[in-house]
Design a protein around this motif. Sequence first.
Motif, short mmCIF file in Angstrom:
data_model
loop_
_atom_site.label_atom_id
_atom_site.label_comp_id
_atom_site.label_asym_id
_atom_site.label_seq_id
_atom_site.Cartn_x
_atom_site.Cartn_y
_atom_site.Cartn_z
N VAL A 54 -1.49 -1.97 -4.41
CA VAL A 54 -2.80 -1.34 -4.45
C VAL A 54 -2.82 0.04 -4.92
CG1 VAL A 54 -4.01 -3.25 -3.45
CG2 VAL A 54 -3.21 -1.20 -2.18
N GLY A 55 -3.42 0.78 -5.74
CA GLY A 55 -3.49 2.06 -5.90
C GLY A 55 -4.80 2.76 -6.38
N LEU A 56 -4.63 3.86 -6.73
CA LEU A 56 -5.88 4.72 -7.20
C LEU A 56 -5.48 5.11 -8.65
CD1 LEU A 56 -8.69 5.36 -6.16
CD2 LEU A 56 -7.61 7.84 -5.91
N GLN A 57 -6.13 4.83 -9.74
CA GLN A 57 -6.29 5.03 -11.16
C GLN A 57 -7.34 5.83 -11.74
OE1 GLN A 57 -3.73 1.94 -12.35
NE2 GLN A 57 -2.19 3.34 -12.79
N ASN A 58 -7.73 6.95 -12.11
CA ASN A 58 -8.99 7.21 -12.47
C ASN A 58 -10.06 7.09 -11.41
OD1 ASN A 58 -7.92 8.26 -15.05
ND2 ASN A 58 -7.99 6.05 -15.81
N ASP A 59 -9.74 7.36 -10.13
CA ASP A 59 -10.85 7.07 -9.31
C ASP A 59 -11.12 5.65 -8.81
OD1 ASP A 59 -11.63 8.37 -6.93
OD2 ASP A 59 -13.87 8.24 -7.70
N LYS A 60 -10.44 4.62 -9.50
CA LYS A 60 -10.75 3.21 -9.24
C LYS A 60 -9.60 2.73 -8.56
CE LYS A 60 -14.65 2.57 -11.61
NZ LYS A 60 -15.08 4.10 -11.07
N ILE B 91 0.86 -1.36 0.08
CA ILE B 91 -0.09 -0.12 -0.02
C ILE B 91 0.82 1.21 0.00
CG2 ILE B 91 -1.74 1.29 1.17
CD1 ILE B 91 -2.87 -1.43 2.48
N PRO B 92 0.83 2.23 -0.87
CA PRO B 92 1.78 3.06 -1.02
C PRO B 92 1.51 4.34 -0.16
CG PRO B 92 -0.03 3.32 -2.90
CD PRO B 92 -0.28 2.13 -1.95
N GLY B 93 2.19 4.45 0.73
CA GLY B 93 2.26 5.50 1.74
C GLY B 93 3.50 6.31 1.96
N THR B 94 3.29 7.66 1.53
CA THR B 94 4.54 8.63 1.52
C THR B 94 4.01 10.04 0.91
OG1 THR B 94 6.34 9.35 0.17
CG2 THR B 94 5.19 7.92 -0.94
N ILE B 95 4.13 10.92 1.70
CA ILE B 95 3.78 12.38 1.30
C ILE B 95 4.07 12.88 -0.10
CG2 ILE B 95 3.45 13.16 3.70
CD1 ILE B 95 5.84 14.95 3.22
N LYS C 148 8.17 5.71 -13.32
CA LYS C 148 8.26 6.81 -12.43
C LYS C 148 7.06 7.73 -12.51
CE LYS C 148 11.25 11.31 -12.38
NZ LYS C 148 10.43 11.50 -11.23
N SER C 149 6.64 8.21 -11.42
CA SER C 149 5.20 9.09 -11.37
C SER C 149 5.42 10.51 -12.03
CB SER C 149 4.71 9.04 -9.93
OG SER C 149 5.34 10.15 -9.37
N GLY D 227 1.86 4.15 -10.59
CA GLY D 227 0.81 3.17 -10.39
C GLY D 227 -0.18 3.60 -9.50
N THR D 228 -0.28 4.95 -8.84
CA THR D 228 -1.29 5.57 -8.13
C THR D 228 -1.38 6.90 -8.45
OG1 THR D 228 -2.38 5.59 -6.04
CG2 THR D 228 -0.17 5.78 -6.20
#
Length: 324
Positions: A289-295, A123-127, A308-309, A133-134
Amino acid sequence: IKKVGVLTSGGDSPGMNAAIRSVVRTCAYHNIECIGIYRGYQGMIEGDFKEMGPRSVNNIVNKGGTILKSARSLEFKTPEGRKKAHENLLKAGIDALVVIGGDGSFTGGLLFNSEYNFPVIGIPGTIDNDIFGTSHTLGYDTALNTVVESIDKIRDTASSHNRLFFVEVMGRDAGHIALNAGIGAGAEEILIPEEDLGLDRLLESLQKSKASGKSSSIVVIAEGDKIGKNVFELKDYVEANLPEYDVRVSVLGHMQRGGSPSCFDRVLASRLGVKAVESLLEGKSNYMVGLQNDKVTLTPLEQAIKGKSEIDRELLRVSEIMST
Ligand code: ADP
């Protein structure tokens, strides 16, 4: 899967507690056990575990930081450390892991999986929001709100004294915080790692802004900007070249990582926690797990680590237009 271990690792971020709560309660909902692992991978090596039920995560959805604590573990980077960790997991009957953290934590998780075939979901946790991917990592939205609130306060004093403020925000490799909070707080210029504005253009822009009648200005600077001077050197440089400006520096620092998570981060954490546990129950491993286009989506951990984001370049243009 009968017993899921959950840990927080690397830099902490607001929303990690909400994610822990979600993982614990999703396990309870599906009648499987959940074990909290303290201090990230270090706690895994030391067997610092605690059984968690739905009532052990009461009243934490609104709390910053992480009740499981976070740590950086050098020992986990060694095969011996990971072996100890694996033995402890087996002893405790843990058969899957949810890792809440950033790139480094995912790298460790993936390596652990490759050695022991142990199911891992991240689960991606970082400010910093610097994970592929999210669209949002846990804590990013809260940090943006914290930064905007702080800059609003700085603006009050900047405009009372006709000053120019350089505000340094977190972001060693990514300009997401600087760019978005900068636009939200009405910054004159935004310096980010992805784009070198150049000293000449900065001076020119500040000159123009003075000439256009602005009496105070805010420049938001990401830690990792590429202009080639740190924020204090930049202040000296601008004062030497534009003596009409009275420049002050404010480095926001670790306050950006704290505070009560925003509603957005709490909802995101709840959604990602559910997806993480349910993915493990479906037999999936090595995904983030992540969020893409609100899904809510799954991205292979390997891609999440390597990819790279990118910043939204359109925001650079919006920022330029807004500072007219
Ligand atoms: P973040 O997860 O926020 O990027 P770090 O980069 O500090 O934070 O990583 C957190 C922890 O993950 C490290 O302290 C270490 O225990 C583990 N880790 C990071 N990189 C590796 C690696 N290459 N191999 C094994 N473990 C790693």
